[in-house]
Design a protein around this motif. Structure first.
Motif: not given
Length: 489
Positions: A405-406, A410, A472
């Motif tokens: 996630d960028q 995650c 995360r």
């Protein structure tokens, strides 16, 4: 169980340094374009100024020549001493002007003005009467000629007829030359002679000037642009190298600071965890021995649940002890995310088989973690997967997904259980609160481990069709791709 791996996208490979260098590259090209535009405007402006100056010089040249010739003719005739008296007669003045006009080709007509700029006479007689402009007269009083070029002059402004002296058409290029007439050694203006000449030859000279001047200006711009571009590109490359070096050193410094912070957190966590494990290991072992020795494990469902919980807590204690032992041993190496998934599958194999639930692991990205961080991540995910197996019915599916996630990684664990009751949500990560009658210690420890990693653990979604827990991991935990894994003893 299956592992599904997908290749890393190009967007995931782009870093902060690349983005900044791309921005600086576009800025450099914009600066170069602006500099070339300014250079072009400067060269064009200078060329126009030089062109106008050369045109003025060509126009004034005929006036200077005719003025010199007029004085020479006067002195050659020996009339310099009585010129003032002789030129007092307009007829004599006109005769002198006509004599001067014979030395210049293309003279269309002449006009004579007195010292006040008033019209006296003209030849041919068809020329219109007019007076000198005040600005021209002011210059002529200083005994300086005045010349003016008209590229498209209307002949009707000078002659009674629309055409004259063989010219056709309503307009033509004209050169107007005003010559001051004065006696020798006398600074007083006697009269002014105005000659109207065919300006075609002067127009052709204008064209020749432009033909040579603009290619010269273009060559000057090309040379200047090449030199300016070379200097700016060289300076930009030096700046880009310096910028890249600063970025690299900044990244190393940030990684070093992060490692120091994580080392301090890990040491603190190890001390607290060692004390906790020491206090729990013996009571758990005694409780397990008591249940086994008295044969009460099969006595009732409640006692079976107690025995299972005790065994699970012992397994958790053993895992923490193993991680602490590896940490204190000083062993350092790297584990890829795909290898981490394989380790997780191996640890969960027995529990998956016993539960009758299918487990799927999906890997949508790549990267490496240090063994210290990977051990804690495996502990967290293992706890989450055990909880997911408990709440999923036999034949159901539990999924573990690792994706990007960028800049962050995650890790999600999805079950197909009944969901978590609303009154439990606010105390989900607090020990002694569980949806399955357990102690809730696994979620509480997982939450603390995530905090120590600098990661976040949260309940991403909750419904009657199941739950999704998301871990995360910050991108700083990933080991850069240009570093190779090493093992140190």
């Amino acid at each position: 169980m299956s592992v599904i791996q997908q290749p890393k996208t190009n967007g995931e490979q782009a870093g902060t340094l690349t983005n900044r260098l791309a921005h600086s590259r576009s800025t450099a090209w914009a600066t170069l374009g602006l500099a070339l535009a300014v250079l072009g405007i400067t060269v064009a402006g200078g060329t126009l100024h030089l062109r106008n100056h050369l045109r003025d010089h060509l126009v004034q040249r005929d006036g200077d020549v005719l003025t010199t010739v007029a004085l020479a003719r006067q002195y050659a005739n020996g009339s310099g001493t009585n010129l003032t008296k002789r030129l007092g007669n307009p007829a004599d003045q006109l005769a002198l002007v006509l004599e001067i006009s014979q030395i210049k080709e293309g003279v269309l007509g002449v006009r004579l003005f007195d010292r006040e700029g008033r019209f006296e006479t003209a030849f041919p007689p068809t020329m219109l009467e007019t007076n000198l402009a005040a600005t021209d007269l002011k210059t002529l009083l200083k005994l300086q000629p005045v010349s003016r070029y008209h590229e498209r002059a209307s002949l009707a402004d000078y002659f009674l007829l629309p055409t004259e002296a063989g010219l056709s058409g309503p307009s033509a290029p004209l050169l107007e030359v005003n010559i001051p007439i004065h006696a020798r050694d006398d600074s007083n203006l006697v009269a002014t002679a105005q000659l109207l000449l065919d300006g075609s030859s002067l127009g052709r000279e204008y064209g020749r000037v432009d033909t040579h001047l603009w290619p010269l200006a273009l060559g000057l711009y090309a040379g200047g642009a090449a030199l300016l571009s070379g200097v700016l590109i060289w300076a930009y490359r030096r700046l880009r190298k310096a910028h890249a070096l600063v970025e690299e050193r900044t990244a190393r410094l940030l990684r070093a600071n992060h490692e120091l912070a994580m080392a301090a957190k890990t040491n603190a966590l190890g001390s607290v965890t060692a004390h906790l494990i020491h206090g729990l290991s013996n009571p758990l072992a005694n409780l397990q021995d008591f249940l086994t020795s008295h044969g009460t494990v099969s006595a009732s469902d409640d006692l079976q649940a107690v025995a299972a919980s005790t065994q699970r807590m012992q397994q958790l204690v053993h895992e923490v002890v193993r991680v602490l032992g590896e940490e204190r041993g000083g062993e350092h190496y790297e584990i890829s995310l795909s290898e981490l998934a394989d380790v997780l599958n191996g640890k969960m194999a027995a529990a998956v088989k016993e539960s009758g639930v299918h487990m799927v692991t999906v890997i949508n990205t790549s990267g490496n973690l240090s063994n210290r961080h990977a051990n804690l991540v495996v502990l967290i995910l293992e706890n989450l997967l055990h909880n997911a197996l408990k709440v999923t019915a036999r034949g159901g599916v539990v999924c573990a997904r690792i994706s990007r996630d960028q800049a962050d990684v995650c890790c999600e664990v999805m079950d197909h259980g009944p969901g978590i009751e609303a009154h439990i949500l606010s105390r989900l990560f607090i020990p002694c609160h569980s949806t399955q009658g357990g102690s809730g210690l696994g979620l509480a420890i997982s939450k603390q481990l995530a905090n120590q990693l600098g990661a976040t653990l949260e309940l991403k979604s909750n419904s009657h069709d199941g739950c999704v827990f998301a871990l995360r991991l910050p991108g700083q935990l990933l080991v850069p791709d240009d570093q190779t894994a090493v093992a140190q003893n």
